[in-house]
Motif scaffolding. Structure first.
Motif, PDB file in Angstrom:
ATOM      1  N   PHE B  41     -14.717 -20.708  -3.541  1.00  7.81           N
ATOM      2  CA  PHE B  41     -14.041 -20.033  -2.431  1.00  7.81           C
ATOM      3  C   PHE B  41     -14.612 -20.460  -1.085  1.00  7.81           C
ATOM      4  N   VAL B  42     -15.915 -20.654  -1.056  1.00  5.71           N
ATOM      5  CA  VAL B  42     -16.541 -21.119   0.188  1.00  5.71           C
ATOM      6  C   VAL B  42     -16.009 -22.501   0.566  1.00  5.71           C
ATOM      7  N   LEU B  43     -15.769 -23.323  -0.434  1.00  6.03           N
ATOM      8  CA  LEU B  43     -15.277 -24.667  -0.145  1.00  6.03           C
ATOM      9  C   LEU B  43     -13.790 -24.668   0.205  1.00  6.03           C
ATOM     10  N   THR B  44     -13.004 -23.919  -0.545  1.00  2.00           N
ATOM     11  CA  THR B  44     -11.551 -24.000  -0.366  1.00  2.00           C
ATOM     12  C   THR B  44     -11.007 -22.947   0.592  1.00  2.00           C
ATOM     13  N   ARG B  45     -11.688 -21.828   0.694  1.00  2.00           N
ATOM     14  CA  ARG B  45     -11.257 -20.690   1.519  1.00  2.00           C
ATOM     15  C   ARG B  45      -9.875 -20.185   1.100  1.00  2.00           C
ATOM     16  N   ASN B  46      -9.612 -20.290  -0.167  1.00  2.00           N
ATOM     17  CA  ASN B  46      -8.305 -19.885  -0.657  1.00  2.00           C
ATOM     18  C   ASN B  46      -8.456 -19.462  -2.117  1.00  2.00           C
ATOM     19  N   HIS B  47      -7.922 -18.270  -2.452  1.00  2.00           N
ATOM     20  CA  HIS B  47      -8.109 -17.742  -3.805  1.00  2.00           C
ATOM     21  C   HIS B  47      -7.524 -18.652  -4.885  1.00  2.00           C
ATOM     22  N   SER B  48      -6.305 -19.075  -4.667  1.00  2.00           N
ATOM     23  CA  SER B  48      -5.654 -19.828  -5.748  1.00  2.00           C
ATOM     24  C   SER B  48      -6.301 -21.205  -5.913  1.00  2.00           C
ATOM     25  N   ASP B  49      -6.693 -21.823  -4.804  1.00  2.00           N
ATOM     26  CA  ASP B  49      -7.392 -23.108  -4.911  1.00  2.00           C
ATOM     27  C   ASP B  49      -8.747 -22.929  -5.595  1.00  2.00           C
ATOM     28  N   ALA B  50      -9.412 -21.829  -5.267  1.00  2.00           N
ATOM     29  CA  ALA B  50     -10.707 -21.563  -5.901  1.00  2.00           C
ATOM     30  C   ALA B  50     -10.534 -21.363  -7.404  1.00  2.00           C
ATOM     31  N   GLU B  51      -9.487 -20.650  -7.780  1.00  2.00           N
ATOM     32  CA  GLU B  51      -9.206 -20.461  -9.213  1.00  2.00           C
ATOM     33  C   GLU B  51      -8.975 -21.801  -9.896  1.00  2.00           C
ATOM     34  N   ASP B  52      -8.163 -22.619  -9.251  1.00  2.00           N
ATOM     35  CA  ASP B  52      -7.880 -23.940  -9.843  1.00  2.00           C
ATOM     36  C   ASP B  52      -9.153 -24.755 -10.012  1.00  2.00           C
ATOM     37  N   LEU B  53      -9.993 -24.682  -8.987  1.00  2.00           N
ATOM     38  CA  LEU B  53     -11.234 -25.460  -9.017  1.00  2.00           C
ATOM     39  C   LEU B  53     -12.138 -24.997 -10.166  1.00  2.00           C
ATOM     40  N   ASP B 105      -2.231 -21.493   7.536  1.00  3.68           N
ATOM     41  CA  ASP B 105      -1.300 -21.165   6.464  1.00  3.68           C
ATOM     42  C   ASP B 105      -1.937 -20.465   5.265  1.00  3.68           C
ATOM     43  N   GLY B 106      -3.097 -20.907   4.826  1.00  2.00           N
ATOM     44  CA  GLY B 106      -3.566 -20.358   3.563  1.00  2.00           C
ATOM     45  C   GLY B 106      -4.916 -19.688   3.565  1.00  2.00           C
ATOM     46  N   THR B 107      -5.580 -19.655   4.677  1.00  2.00           N
ATOM     47  CA  THR B 107      -6.924 -19.096   4.669  1.00  2.00           C
ATOM     48  C   THR B 107      -6.882 -17.595   4.414  1.00  2.00           C
ATOM     49  N   GLU B 108      -7.771 -17.181   3.519  1.00  2.00           N
ATOM     50  CA  GLU B 108      -7.844 -15.754   3.249  1.00  2.00           C
ATOM     51  C   GLU B 108      -9.217 -15.260   3.643  1.00  2.00           C
ATOM     52  N   LYS B 109      -9.263 -14.084   4.154  1.00  2.00           N
ATOM     53  CA  LYS B 109     -10.551 -13.534   4.570  1.00  2.00           C
ATOM     54  C   LYS B 109     -11.270 -12.947   3.373  1.00  2.00           C
TER      55      LYS B 109
END
Lengths: 134, 186
Positions: B41-53, B105-109
């Motif tokens: 999450f720190v790298l991608t700053r996005n939940h779905s990308d973090a899940e994929d990773l 567009d995709g950053t989540e806090k």
């Protein structure tokens, strides 16, 4: 604000948790490596085995280098450059190979205290053998 | 940092996973998914990308096979897989901006209202968000996950000094940001 305060604030961030669905997704889609783990794999990746092998090699070298050992000593082959140099000098001077060898041998005999004498002798023998084969 | 007992257990699990044990994978997942997800999450700053990773990390782990027998530091190893997978993803993406420019567009806090005070809610998370990925990663791995700079250097492919430098600069910038925000408060 001190560094330790910043670190503390970072630790207290409400970091996101992985969703429960991710576990199911991972466990349902994963593919395990096809090849089974063999005995040789276990040996290869064993740190103990590597350390034991290294220790055995070091021990063998130490034993071989002890005085009175029957194991022949390792001597680096340094004659090739000498032989090559003799050939090159002969070529540059336009001498026939046989004449080059003869001159080199005479020079060596004349200078009997030459530190490379043994090596030059061997190099000449090597050069002669090579020439015979050609 | 994991204890010696935890490291030993992780190695046993990796050995079992190398033989194709689903139970070992499940236990490894339980033990490492939290830190891995934070890292992702720190790298991608996005939940779905973090899940994929994280998903890809476990796929790679399960597919490694006998090579898992040689792993000495399992925690660092799985984080290294994550880091390299993320780097590969960046390289594959056309402009390499997928993970660094998603603010619009995709950053989540990641900071919610779980902090104790208003001051803390404003936020270390947002300040962290302003750091470059390498510094965010160094801050997370050292301050939160407890990796040494040497380990961070190994798992991110840089020297110990570079890892320490990234952390130091990251913390300094966080401090500046937090001080600035604190000063703005009435």
């Amino acid at each position: 604000m001190k560094r330790i305060d910043v670190e503390d604030r970072v630790r207290r961030i409400a970091w996101p948790e992985p969703p429960a669905a991710l576990r199911k997704r991972v466990l349902s889609t994963v593919r395990f490596a096809g090849a089974p783990v063999t005995w040789s794999d276990r040996v290869w990746y064993s740190r103990r085995w590597r350390v034991a092998t290294a220790a055995a090699i070091v021990s063998a070298i130490a034993l071989a280098s002890m005085p009175g050992s029957d194991v022949p000593r390792f001597t680096p082959l340094t004659n090739a450059p000498v032989s090559q140099a003799i050939d090159e000098i002969g070529n540059e001077l336009g001498l026939a190979p046989d004449l080059t060898l003869t001159l080199a041998r005479r020079a060596m005999v004349a200078d009997s205290n030459h530190p490379m004498r043994d090596r030059i002798d061997v190099a000449l023998a090597i050069a002669e053998t090579g020439r015979d084969r050609r | 940092m994991p204890s010696a007992h935890e490291i030993r257990r992780d190695r046993e699990l990796l050995a079992a996973l190398a033989s194709g044990s689903p139970q070992a994978l499940a236990e490894l997942y339980e033990r490492h998914v939290g830190p891995l997800f934070r890292h992702a999450f720190v790298l991608t700053r996005n939940h779905s990308d973090a899940e994929d990773l994280v998903h890809v990390v476990f796929l790679k782990l399960a597919g490694t096979g006998a090579g898992l027998l040689g792993v000495r530091e399992p925690a660092a190893y799985v984080h290294r897989i994550l880091h390299t997978t993320w780097i590969d993803g960046l390289r594959r993406s056309a402009a390499g901006e997928r993970a660094t420019c998603r603010k619009d567009d995709g950053t989540e806090k990641w900071v919610h209202s779980q902090h104790r005070s208003v001051e803390e809610r404003i936020d270390a998370g947002r300040a962290l968000d302003g750091l470059p990925p390498a510094q965010r990663e160094a801050v997370l791995l050292h301050a939160v996950e407890g990796f040494s700079f040497r380990e961070i250097g190994r798992l991110t492919g840089v020297s110990l000094f570079t890892a320490a430098g990234r952390y130091r600069v990251g913390i300094a910038r966080l401090r500046e940001a937090l001080n600035r925000e604190s000063g703005d408060q009435p």
